[in-house]
Every structure is written in C-alpha cells, then in structure tokens.
Motif scaffolding. Structure first.
Motif, mmCIF file in Angstrom:
data_model
loop_
_atom_site.group_PDB
_atom_site.id
_atom_site.type_symbol
_atom_site.label_atom_id
_atom_site.label_comp_id
_atom_site.label_asym_id
_atom_site.label_seq_id
_atom_site.Cartn_x
_atom_site.Cartn_y
_atom_site.Cartn_z
ATOM 1 N N THR A 38 42.840 42.457 30.559
ATOM 2 C CA THR A 38 42.260 43.026 31.775
ATOM 3 C C THR A 38 40.761 42.757 31.827
ATOM 4 O OG1 THR A 38 43.941 44.768 31.848
ATOM 5 C CG2 THR A 38 41.920 45.144 33.104
ATOM 6 N N ASN B 241 39.876 39.230 32.611
ATOM 7 C CA ASN B 241 40.143 38.903 34.010
ATOM 8 C C ASN B 241 39.121 39.528 34.964
ATOM 9 O OD1 ASN B 241 42.401 37.247 33.608
ATOM 10 N ND2 ASN B 241 43.787 39.000 33.507
ATOM 11 N N HIS C 160 38.198 42.829 35.162
ATOM 12 C CA HIS C 160 38.466 44.206 35.600
ATOM 13 C C HIS C 160 38.204 45.184 34.456
ATOM 14 C CE1 HIS C 160 40.285 42.501 39.184
ATOM 15 N NE2 HIS C 160 41.065 41.748 38.420
ATOM 16 N N THR C 161 37.927 46.426 34.798
ATOM 17 C CA THR C 161 37.726 47.439 33.766
ATOM 18 C C THR C 161 39.067 48.038 33.344
ATOM 19 O OG1 THR C 161 37.356 49.145 35.455
ATOM 20 C CG2 THR C 161 35.417 48.034 34.561
ATOM 21 N N TRP C 162 39.119 48.502 32.103
ATOM 22 C CA TRP C 162 40.352 49.089 31.580
ATOM 23 C C TRP C 162 40.039 50.419 30.904
ATOM 24 C CZ3 TRP C 162 42.558 51.082 27.224
ATOM 25 C CH2 TRP C 162 43.956 51.208 27.207
#
Length: 215
Positions: A119, A122, A124-126
C-alpha cells in the motif's frame, strides 16, 4: 522494477521478519539494515535512493517521533513506514499526520505487513483497522502540517532550542551568524503559531515523547 528498502530496528528477530515480508513484496529487492537511528541516517546520507524506510519508534538513540521527524525533514522524497510495538491508535494517527506512509504494529501477521508495504509503495497510507475507525483530530493534522513546513535547517534549530541552547550556542554549533539564527527562530515561531521559544521547546519535547500534539 527493483525496490530498495532500509530496515531500522534494533531487534534482529523482527528485522528478519521484515526481511521476509519485503521479500514477499519483491523477491529481488535490495534490503539494508540499521540497528539505530544514527546508522539509518548514515545509510540515507550514503544513498537516499531507498523506496521505503521501515522505522521502529523504539530505537535506542531515538525518542517518540524524533526519528520520523528527522528523516522526513532530511529526506522528504523517501517514504517512512513506522513499525512499533506501541498500539495506541492516537499515536498511530499522529505518526501519519507527521508524514509516515504507514503505521504497522509489530503484532500484525505477516500478510498484513506485506499488505501495508505494498500500500505504501503504491502511494497510499496504511493503518490497521482499529486506527481507521478513530476519527482524526483536525488540530493535530494542522499542527503536523506546520511542522512539515519547516526547512531542514529550521528543524535543526528547533531541536537545539528544545535542548535549551541559546542563539549564540546554536550559531557556533551550526557555524553560521547569530543574526541568521534569530531569523530562523522567528520563522519557526511564525510557522508553528507560537509566541516564544519556550513554547517551541515544550511542543517538540511533547512530540519526541510521543504525546498528543498540543495546539
């Protein structure tokens, strides 16, 4: 595409677990390890061409968010994912507000760690589900943005101010004019919305201890 990762954790067994997760993400990944914040900084100074740093909040030479804040200011193009045994959801969301791309509790199973890394890569935050369910604090996010607006030099000055050093001492240590330090301090206070250097020191120490941001 071949990824490069830096694992900054002082526990050999957990570094091995993170290596396993990273290999599951990319079998040909280049992986370096550091058991302290200072060694992680050295690795990044030698080559900042890392796609992701996996940073333990509990490194022996780091306190609270010190490591995260330092790496984000010194290497803003390198993603930093926090890995920590601390599972306070407020701390998790605060780490994201301060620029971490992921917060991975050490209790997460391997598939979740792999998911978090993918993630982050890519863009995006997780966060674990428990942290997603907690509504964010707008004041915390706003102040985190102000801190992120500091230049690397201003952040270094802020750290020295928090240590109780005078402008003259800071100027000598950084080898620049005292008038320049005064300008930096004024800019820091303006950006953080503070009145004096005492407030700036209190704020930074609160962040270093991993406490709640105070507006």
């Amino acid at each position: 595409m071949s990824y490069r990762f830096l694992i900054a954790d002082d526990h050999p067994l957990f570094r091995a677990a993170l290596r396993q997760a990273l290999s599951a993400v990319a079998s040909d990944a280049g992986i370096e390890e550091a058991e302290s914040l200072s060694k992680a900084k050295s690795a990044l100074l030698a080559s900042a061409d890392f796609d992701l740093v996996l940073l333990d909040l509990g490194l022996p030479d780091s306190e609270g968010f010190t490591g995260l804040m330092a790496l984000r200011h010194q290497h803003p193009s390198v993603g930093v994912a926090i890995v920590s045994a601390q599972e306070d959801v407020v701390v998790m969301r605060q780490a994201i507000a301060l620029g971490a791309v992921a917060y991975i509790p050490k209790s997460e199973p391997l598939p979740s760690i792999v998911e978090a890394i993918r993630t982050a890569l890519n863009g995006h935050t997780w966060l674990p589900q428990s942290a997603k369910e907690l509504s964010g604090n707008p004041a915390e996010a706003q102040l985190a943005e102000r801190i992120a607006s500091l230049s690397p030099q201003q952040y270094r000055v802020l750290c020295m101010v928090a240590d109780g050093k005078l402008n003259k001492q800071i100027a000598a240590e950084l080898e620049i004019q005292e008038t320049t330090i005064k300008q930096h301090v004024s800019a820091i206070l303006r950006k953080l919305g503070l009145i004096n250097r005492t407030q700036a020191g209190v704020l930074l120490r609160s962040l270093q201890q991993g406490g709640r941001l105070q507006s």
